[in-house]
Design an enzyme around this catalytic site. Structure first.
Site, short mmCIF file in Angstrom:
data_model
loop_
_atom_site.label_atom_id
_atom_site.label_comp_id
_atom_site.label_asym_id
_atom_site.label_seq_id
_atom_site.Cartn_x
_atom_site.Cartn_y
_atom_site.Cartn_z
N CYS A 18 -2.73 28.67 -14.22
CA CYS A 18 -3.09 27.56 -13.32
C CYS A 18 -3.71 26.36 -14.06
O CYS A 18 -3.39 25.21 -13.75
CB CYS A 18 -4.04 28.06 -12.23
N HIS A 57 -9.32 23.85 -9.16
CA HIS A 57 -9.84 23.78 -10.53
C HIS A 57 -9.98 22.31 -10.93
O HIS A 57 -9.15 21.46 -10.56
CB HIS A 57 -8.86 24.40 -11.52
#
Ligand code: A2P
Length: 339
Positions: free
Chosen positions: A131, A244
């Site tokens: 990710c 994130h």
């Protein structure tokens, strides 16, 4: 529109699997049959797919014959054992774990960055990148193509959803415990995550970096086909549920100004620039990224300590673009290439 296909989602009850189901629906993926798979713990239960409830089946006893596409997100050991079995039964496997990412004969693909790597899929397996690498490269690939990136220095601020459902519950439970003056016992993470930050993701390696940090190095080089790029990463887990963030500092071969980078990124696929130098004029996981598809980029500015340095703040929903969305985009590209 392609002919409808049979799609299996392995790990359908997990944090990523659930979003894979929503993304398949939202994007009207041409599905003939959807087969949710998980461990025997959740087999027999149901998952929601639009307004249908579909029974979850046990991966261990499932026969993959007839599956066209299998989206795997149940961890590396499950992928290692079962992905080759699905591929042997002629399913295209798109694997979200790190099990095959470094294998030369498995393409590692970000839909907006290196779709040409899908031309050769020798083992019937495509790897979905980590990710953090995924969102960083959606933002950096256009700059790399324009002026060449020599070195990347990145610090991540990673949400707990990247560690799965148990970690989401742990942050909630610890937060409630602290607010009730009780002890916030850690189970998933080695130390308390609520109201804390943890400079550790994955396993510690011999060179002092963690496995999550080295993924940013190895995967960046493979995806950009640029083994010479230097990458230095620090991975930090923060008490955020979804999304994130990354402070990214790059050094380029040729000079690029902040204005030029902003203009380049404003037209880049999958990117949304949010960059006003005023309070709130930047992306954050909660205000921009959570539950949304783009990679958001802000705080673009020239590095005052380096003549060809540029700073960026990159935020994205790690479960969507960082996992489920990219996997579905790869499946769409594969169907298109096959047509
Ligand atoms: P289960 O619900 O049966 O445990 P997360 O990353 O959010 O923790 O989710 C992990 C996903 O992977 C879940 O869907 C989980 O199913 C699935 N899973 C974990 N271990 C296995 C296994 N051995 N076989 C099949 N699915 C598994």
């Amino acid at each position: 529109m392609s002919k409808p296909v049979t799609v299996a989602v392995v790990g359908a009850t997990g944090a990523v699997g659930e979003v894979m189901l929503s993304v398949l629906r939202e994007r009207k993926f041409p599905i003939r049959e959807l087969i949710p798979l998980a461990s025997e713990r959740s087999a027999g239960g149901t998952v929601d797919f639009g307004n249908q409830k579909i029974v979850v089946r046990d991966l261990a006893t499932f026969d993959p014959k007839g599956v066209d596409i299998a989206l795997f997100s149940a961890g590396g050991s499950v992928s290692k054992e079962y992905a080759p079995k699905f591929a042997a039964a002629d399913a295209l496997v798109i694997d979200n774990s790190s099990a095959f990412r470094n294998d030369d004969d498995v393409p590692l693909v970000v839909a907006e960055v290196n779709p040409e790597h899908l031309r050769s899929i020798p083992r019937g397996i495509i790897a979905n990148p980590n990710c953090s690498t995924m969102q960083m490269l959606v933002a950096l690939a256009p700059i790399h193509r324009a002026v060449g990136i020599v070195r990347i220095n990145v610090a991540t601020y990673q949400s707990v959803s990247g560690s799965g459902q148990r970690a989401l519950r742990e942050l909630g439970r610890q937060t409630a415990a602290i607010l009730n003056f009780q002890s916030p016992l850690p189970e998933v993470y080695p130390v308390q995550i609520a109201f804390n930050v943890i400079p550790h993701g994955g396993d510690f390696l011999d060179n002092g970096y963690t496995s999550e940090e080295m993924k940013l190095v190895w995967e960046t080089r493979k995806i950009l086909s640029a083994p010479e790029i230097l990458v230095n990463a620090t991975v930090v887990r923060v008490p955020v549920f979804f999304g994130h963030s990354e402070a990214v500092h790059i050094e380029t071969r040729d000079k690029i100004s902040a204005a030029e980078a902003r203009a380049l990124l404003a037209n880049a696929p999958g990117v949304e620039v949010v960059d006003d130098p005023v309070p709130g004029g930047y992306p954050t996981p909660v205000t921009h990224a959570s539950g949304r598809d783009p990679v958001f980029v802000g705080r673009i500015r020239e590095d005052i300590s380096h003549p060809r340095g540029l700073n960026l703040w990159v935020v994205s929903d790690n479960i969507r673009k960082g996992a489920a969305l990219n996997a579905v985009q790869l499946a769409e590209l594969w169907l298109k290439n096959r047509a």
